[in-house]
Scaffold this motif. Structure first.
Motif, PDB file in Angstrom:
ATOM      1  N   PHE A 313       0.821  -1.378   0.038  1.00  0.00           N
ATOM      2  CA  PHE A 313      -0.236  -0.187   0.126  1.00  0.00           C
ATOM      3  C   PHE A 313       1.035   1.338   0.064  1.00  0.00           C
ATOM      4  CE2 PHE A 313      -0.958   3.831   3.448  1.00  0.00           C
ATOM      5  CZ  PHE A 313      -2.474   3.622   2.356  1.00  0.00           C
ATOM      6  N   LEU A 314       1.727   1.128   1.064  1.00  0.00           N
ATOM      7  CA  LEU A 314       3.038   2.330   1.200  1.00  0.00           C
ATOM      8  C   LEU A 314       3.329   2.765   0.084  1.00  0.00           C
ATOM      9  CD1 LEU A 314       4.162   1.393   4.632  1.00  0.00           C
ATOM     10  CD2 LEU A 314       2.829   3.747   4.012  1.00  0.00           C
ATOM     11  N   ALA A 315       3.865   1.870  -0.430  1.00  0.00           N
ATOM     12  CA  ALA A 315       4.488   1.703  -2.250  1.00  0.00           C
ATOM     13  C   ALA A 315       4.223   2.792  -3.465  1.00  0.00           C
ATOM     14  CB  ALA A 315       5.338   0.917  -3.719  1.00  0.00           C
ATOM     15  N   GLN A 367       6.636  14.450  11.947  1.00  0.00           N
ATOM     16  CA  GLN A 367       5.413  15.370  13.392  1.00  0.00           C
ATOM     17  C   GLN A 367       4.598  14.775  13.181  1.00  0.00           C
ATOM     18  OE1 GLN A 367       7.417  19.464  14.771  1.00  0.00           O
ATOM     19  NE2 GLN A 367       7.389  17.405  17.270  1.00  0.00           N
ATOM     20  N   ALA A 368       3.667  15.669  12.005  1.00  0.00           N
ATOM     21  CA  ALA A 368       2.449  15.887  11.668  1.00  0.00           C
ATOM     22  C   ALA A 368       1.198  13.951  11.218  1.00  0.00           C
ATOM     23  CB  ALA A 368       2.282  16.593  10.502  1.00  0.00           C
ATOM     24  N   PHE A 369       2.407  13.509  10.470  1.00  0.00           N
ATOM     25  CA  PHE A 369       2.388  11.869   9.998  1.00  0.00           C
ATOM     26  C   PHE A 369       2.179  11.098  11.511  1.00  0.00           C
ATOM     27  CE2 PHE A 369       3.659   7.628   9.098  1.00  0.00           C
ATOM     28  CZ  PHE A 369       2.257   7.301   9.037  1.00  0.00           C
ATOM     29  N   VAL A 370       3.465  11.143  12.379  1.00  0.00           N
ATOM     30  CA  VAL A 370       3.368  10.260  13.479  1.00  0.00           C
ATOM     31  C   VAL A 370       1.480  10.449  14.766  1.00  0.00           C
ATOM     32  CG1 VAL A 370       4.905   9.548  15.610  1.00  0.00           C
ATOM     33  CG2 VAL A 370       5.865  10.099  12.883  1.00  0.00           C
ATOM     34  N   ASP A 371       1.725  12.241  14.588  1.00  0.00           N
ATOM     35  CA  ASP A 371       1.536  11.982  15.757  1.00  0.00           C
ATOM     36  C   ASP A 371      -0.410  12.052  15.523  1.00  0.00           C
ATOM     37  OD1 ASP A 371       3.959  13.297  16.840  1.00  0.00           O
ATOM     38  OD2 ASP A 371       3.042  15.102  17.311  1.00  0.00           O
ATOM     39  N   SER A 372      -0.800  12.246  14.281  1.00  0.00           N
ATOM     40  CA  SER A 372      -1.809  12.107  13.685  1.00  0.00           C
ATOM     41  C   SER A 372      -2.291  10.591  13.669  1.00  0.00           C
ATOM     42  CB  SER A 372      -2.247  12.584  12.319  1.00  0.00           C
ATOM     43  OG  SER A 372      -1.938  12.326  11.206  1.00  0.00           O
ATOM     44  N   LEU A 373      -1.638   9.650  14.015  1.00  0.00           N
ATOM     45  CA  LEU A 373      -1.469   7.942  14.001  1.00  0.00           C
ATOM     46  C   LEU A 373      -2.083   7.794  15.526  1.00  0.00           C
ATOM     47  CD1 LEU A 373       1.068   6.547  12.488  1.00  0.00           C
ATOM     48  CD2 LEU A 373      -0.047   6.454  11.622  1.00  0.00           C
ATOM     49  N   GLU A 422      -3.141  -6.607  14.704  1.00  0.00           N
ATOM     50  CA  GLU A 422      -4.700  -5.969  14.022  1.00  0.00           C
ATOM     51  C   GLU A 422      -5.157  -6.648  12.988  1.00  0.00           C
ATOM     52  OE1 GLU A 422      -1.849  -3.530  17.122  1.00  0.00           O
ATOM     53  OE2 GLU A 422      -1.959  -4.548  14.615  1.00  0.00           O
ATOM     54  N   ASP A 423      -6.277  -6.609  12.651  1.00  0.00           N
ATOM     55  CA  ASP A 423      -6.510  -6.543  10.908  1.00  0.00           C
ATOM     56  C   ASP A 423      -5.889  -5.581   9.757  1.00  0.00           C
ATOM     57  OD1 ASP A 423      -8.324  -6.000   8.791  1.00  0.00           O
ATOM     58  OD2 ASP A 423      -9.725  -6.508   9.661  1.00  0.00           O
ATOM     59  N   PRO A 424      -4.993  -5.863   9.364  1.00  0.00           N
ATOM     60  CA  PRO A 424      -4.454  -5.701   8.060  1.00  0.00           C
ATOM     61  C   PRO A 424      -5.616  -3.895   7.853  1.00  0.00           C
ATOM     62  CG  PRO A 424      -4.234  -7.287   7.537  1.00  0.00           C
ATOM     63  CD  PRO A 424      -5.280  -7.617   8.787  1.00  0.00           C
ATOM     64  N   ALA A 425      -6.240  -4.213   7.652  1.00  0.00           N
ATOM     65  CA  ALA A 425      -7.126  -2.994   6.966  1.00  0.00           C
ATOM     66  C   ALA A 425      -7.280  -2.007   7.946  1.00  0.00           C
ATOM     67  CB  ALA A 425      -8.863  -3.428   6.039  1.00  0.00           C
ATOM     68  N   ASP A 426      -7.437  -2.070   9.348  1.00  0.00           N
ATOM     69  CA  ASP A 426      -7.426  -1.287  10.071  1.00  0.00           C
ATOM     70  C   ASP A 426      -6.125  -0.375  10.041  1.00  0.00           C
ATOM     71  OD1 ASP A 426      -9.890  -1.882  10.740  1.00  0.00           O
ATOM     72  OD2 ASP A 426      -9.334  -3.152  12.307  1.00  0.00           O
ATOM     73  N   VAL A 427      -4.676  -0.875  10.467  1.00  0.00           N
ATOM     74  CA  VAL A 427      -3.301  -0.046   9.972  1.00  0.00           C
ATOM     75  C   VAL A 427      -3.197   0.511   8.942  1.00  0.00           C
ATOM     76  CG1 VAL A 427      -1.167  -1.000   9.845  1.00  0.00           C
ATOM     77  CG2 VAL A 427      -2.895  -1.972  11.383  1.00  0.00           C
ATOM     78  N   ILE A 428      -3.599  -0.011   7.466  1.00  0.00           N
ATOM     79  CA  ILE A 428      -2.907   0.522   6.577  1.00  0.00           C
ATOM     80  C   ILE A 428      -4.485   1.630   6.212  1.00  0.00           C
ATOM     81  CG2 ILE A 428      -4.038   0.609   3.903  1.00  0.00           C
ATOM     82  CD1 ILE A 428      -3.983  -2.388   4.120  1.00  0.00           C
ATOM     83  N   ALA A 429      -5.393   1.779   7.026  1.00  0.00           N
ATOM     84  CA  ALA A 429      -6.781   3.251   6.946  1.00  0.00           C
ATOM     85  C   ALA A 429      -6.315   3.986   7.418  1.00  0.00           C
ATOM     86  CB  ALA A 429      -8.049   2.421   7.804  1.00  0.00           C
ATOM     87  N   ASP A 430      -4.964   3.920   8.827  1.00  0.00           N
ATOM     88  CA  ASP A 430      -4.708   4.865   9.769  1.00  0.00           C
ATOM     89  C   ASP A 430      -3.836   5.050   8.784  1.00  0.00           C
ATOM     90  OD1 ASP A 430      -4.957   5.954  12.130  1.00  0.00           O
ATOM     91  OD2 ASP A 430      -2.293   4.329  13.195  1.00  0.00           O
ATOM     92  N   LEU A 431      -2.740   4.398   8.267  1.00  0.00           N
ATOM     93  CA  LEU A 431      -1.107   5.125   7.372  1.00  0.00           C
ATOM     94  C   LEU A 431      -2.251   6.128   7.203  1.00  0.00           C
ATOM     95  CD1 LEU A 431       0.333   2.120   7.574  1.00  0.00           C
ATOM     96  CD2 LEU A 431       1.142   3.581   9.446  1.00  0.00           C
ATOM     97  N   ASP A 436      -2.356  10.884   4.118  1.00  0.00           N
ATOM     98  CA  ASP A 436      -3.544  12.178   2.769  1.00  0.00           C
ATOM     99  C   ASP A 436      -2.910  14.085   3.629  1.00  0.00           C
ATOM    100  OD1 ASP A 436      -4.149  10.418   1.646  1.00  0.00           O
ATOM    101  OD2 ASP A 436      -6.183   9.998   2.621  1.00  0.00           O
ATOM    102  N   LEU A 437      -3.577  13.607   4.922  1.00  0.00           N
ATOM    103  CA  LEU A 437      -2.649  14.359   6.094  1.00  0.00           C
ATOM    104  C   LEU A 437      -1.922  15.814   5.532  1.00  0.00           C
ATOM    105  CD1 LEU A 437      -3.405  14.471   9.252  1.00  0.00           C
ATOM    106  CD2 LEU A 437      -5.022  15.397   7.381  1.00  0.00           C
ATOM    107  N   VAL A 438      -0.023  14.979   5.101  1.00  0.00           N
ATOM    108  CA  VAL A 438       1.246  15.324   5.219  1.00  0.00           C
ATOM    109  C   VAL A 438       1.197  15.597   3.570  1.00  0.00           C
ATOM    110  CG1 VAL A 438       1.856  15.148   6.956  1.00  0.00           C
ATOM    111  CG2 VAL A 438       1.998  13.032   4.935  1.00  0.00           C
ATOM    112  N   THR A 439       0.138  15.320   2.119  1.00  0.00           N
ATOM    113  CA  THR A 439       0.754  15.126   0.995  1.00  0.00           C
ATOM    114  C   THR A 439       0.697  16.251   0.123  1.00  0.00           C
ATOM    115  OG1 THR A 439      -1.335  12.610   0.849  1.00  0.00           O
ATOM    116  CG2 THR A 439       0.218  14.007  -0.859  1.00  0.00           C
ATOM    117  N   ASP A 440      -0.218  17.068   0.508  1.00  0.00           N
ATOM    118  CA  ASP A 440       0.447  18.107   0.142  1.00  0.00           C
ATOM    119  C   ASP A 440       1.303  19.505   0.718  1.00  0.00           C
ATOM    120  OD1 ASP A 440      -1.463  17.791  -1.706  1.00  0.00           O
ATOM    121  OD2 ASP A 440      -2.911  18.164  -0.774  1.00  0.00           O
ATOM    122  N   ILE A 441       2.208  19.020   2.231  1.00  0.00           N
ATOM    123  CA  ILE A 441       2.945  20.456   2.881  1.00  0.00           C
ATOM    124  C   ILE A 441       4.273  20.596   1.912  1.00  0.00           C
ATOM    125  CG2 ILE A 441       4.388  19.999   4.535  1.00  0.00           C
ATOM    126  CD1 ILE A 441       2.460  18.676   6.289  1.00  0.00           C
TER     127      ILE A 441
END
Length: 461
Positions: A313-315, A367-373, A422-431, A436-441
């Protein structure tokens, strides 16, 4: 002989009644032997135990019956002969290498190893007069060129933390054996469920059992396994700690006494380094780690499958520049991963956010990415049931120099993951939500005539 018990006073009874040392029980699960010491049958028996002429329990700083079960189980999983459990993975690395190299001698280590191990080898071992040369683990000629007459071990990780680089164990083992020294492999990330270094020529394996072997994040421990493949007797003059009379027990030679049983190295580790320095594992922690080991194969399959799904997913995400997972076809270590870890590459890997080109803004982005997880927790650990995130440059590897960061492939946008159960779908959704929050920084233009400031974070390294 009368079987009537001798009448005891209250104070004696409250200490001794109802228990006979050595009385067998039929528990299906190894019990917790929560005892500091052990009763000897006679003074002659005690004398033989202390002189290492006989094996048995003496004092829990050296060993404990619960610990012994844990040691035997891990040794069996690794295909080894014997093992010594200690209080942490760091202690396991330390006592193993101290038993091989003394002041004035030398170790060659991969520079991609865990940051805490780098601290141990480059700082503390230097204080003790043991020199360590760090080499690029992928450069086989660098390994060979670093070997000296005083070299006593080569050391690397089967799968590295945090970038999940896969070591060519067989090739490095061949170099070690050409030099007449053992190869020590930290197998913490892979575990024997995925990679058994003994099958590729390694001689010793160490683990932070705190991680996947336990798997529950509650109990610390470490273990070293003697795989029984290195012959200290082939060049006895290089290994006097094992092949010369052992001073603390007079004329006994550890290699002669314990070598045929595969116990000589572990006897040295326990009777000297654990005994003298005291990094003992508690009986309760040994018991807890045993419970984890019982489900190791099942957990590692789930960890590995979920981690690969997350990496894939990350790729695909535009906020991510690189994913460091060895089973992705784009990984430089894909061929090695398929050779050494075809059943999975565990769940510790890293990825890089797209850089803004400015160090301060990169830090703000991380920071924005990690702290929003929310599902993935910010924890300085790997390998337990929870999915965890860490920032190596400011956390686990913060003591490295800029040059060491570059050599290890770690930048300020590198983020480490340890994917849990955990359910991998939940992990992927969280990531996904946090990415998405940091995509446009992006970087803002630097004002003309104003020099770019040095990152404030540099003081934390």
């Amino acid at each position: 002989m009368s079987t009537t018990p001798r009448r005891q006073g209250f104070a004696t009874a409250q200490v001794q009644a109802g228990y006979a040392p050595g009385q067998p029980q039929n528990t299906a699960v190894a019990p917790i032997y929560q005892s500091n010491a052990y009763e000897f049958g006679s003074l002659a028996e005690a004398r033989d135990l202390f002189a290492l002429r006989k094996s048995g329990n003496i004092y829990s700083r050296n060993a404990n019956p619960t610990q012994l079960v844990f040691e035997e189980r891990v040794a069996a999983l690794e295909g080894g002969r014997s093992a010594a459990a200690v209080a942490s993975g760091q202690a396991a690395v330390a006592v193993t290498l101290l038993a091989l190299a003394k002041s004035g001698e030398h170790i060659v280590a991969a520079r991609q190893i865990y940051g805490g191990t780098v601290d141990l080898l480059q700082d503390t071992f230097a204080d003790w007069g043991i020199d360590v040369t760090f080499v690029d683990q992928d450069d086989l000629e660098a390994w060979r060129a670093a070997v000296r007459p005083e070299t006593r071990a080569l050391f690397g990780e089967s799968i590295t933390n945090p970038l999940a680089q896969v070591l060519d164990i067989r090739a490095v083992a061949d170099i070690a054996h050409e030099a007449g020294v053992p190869l020590v492999i930290d197998n913490t990330v892979a575990t024997p469920a995925l990679i058994r270094p003994v099958e590729f020529g390694a001689d010793f394996v160490v683990h932070s059992a705190t991680k996947y072997l336990g798997g529950h994040g509650t109990s610390m421990g470490g273990v070293v396994v003697d795989l029984g493949t290195f012959d200290f007797g082939a060049e006895p003059e290089r290994w006097p700690q094992l092949t010369k009379p052992y001073a603390r027990v007079r004329d006994l030679v550890l290699w002669d006494r314990f070598g045929p049983e595969g116990l000589a190295f572990v006897a040295l580790v326990k009777s000297k380094y654990v005994h003298d320095l005291g990094p003992s594992i508690s009986p309760f922690n040994a018991f807890q780690l045993l419970q984890g080991v019982e489900t190791l194969e099942l957990r590692m399959a789930r960890h590995s499958a979920s981690a690969l799904a997350v990496a894939e997913f990350l790729a695909t995400h535009p906020a991510v520049s690189t994913v460091h997972h060895p089973l992705l076809p784009t990984s430089p270590w894909n061929d090695l991963a398929l050779r050494y870890a075809p059943r999975g590459a565990a769940s510790v890997f890293a990825f890089d956010l797209v850089s803004t080109g400015d160090a301060e803004r990169d830090w703000e982005k991380v920071q924005a990415f990690v702290d929003s997880l929310e599902v993935v927790k910010l924890v300085a650990n790997i390998g337990d049931a929870r999915s965890m995130v860490a920032h190596p440059a400011s956390m686990t590897h913060s003591h490295l120099t800029e040059e060491q960061f570059a050599e290890a492939g770690i930048s300020w946008t590198t983020i480490r993951l340890s994917i849990g159960l955990e359910d991998p779908a939940d992990v992927i959704a969280d990531l996904a939500r946090s990415l998405d929050l940091v995509t446009d920084i992006a970087i803002e233009p630097v004002v003309a005539g104003v020099a770019e400031a040095e990152p404030a974070l540099s003081s934390t390294r």
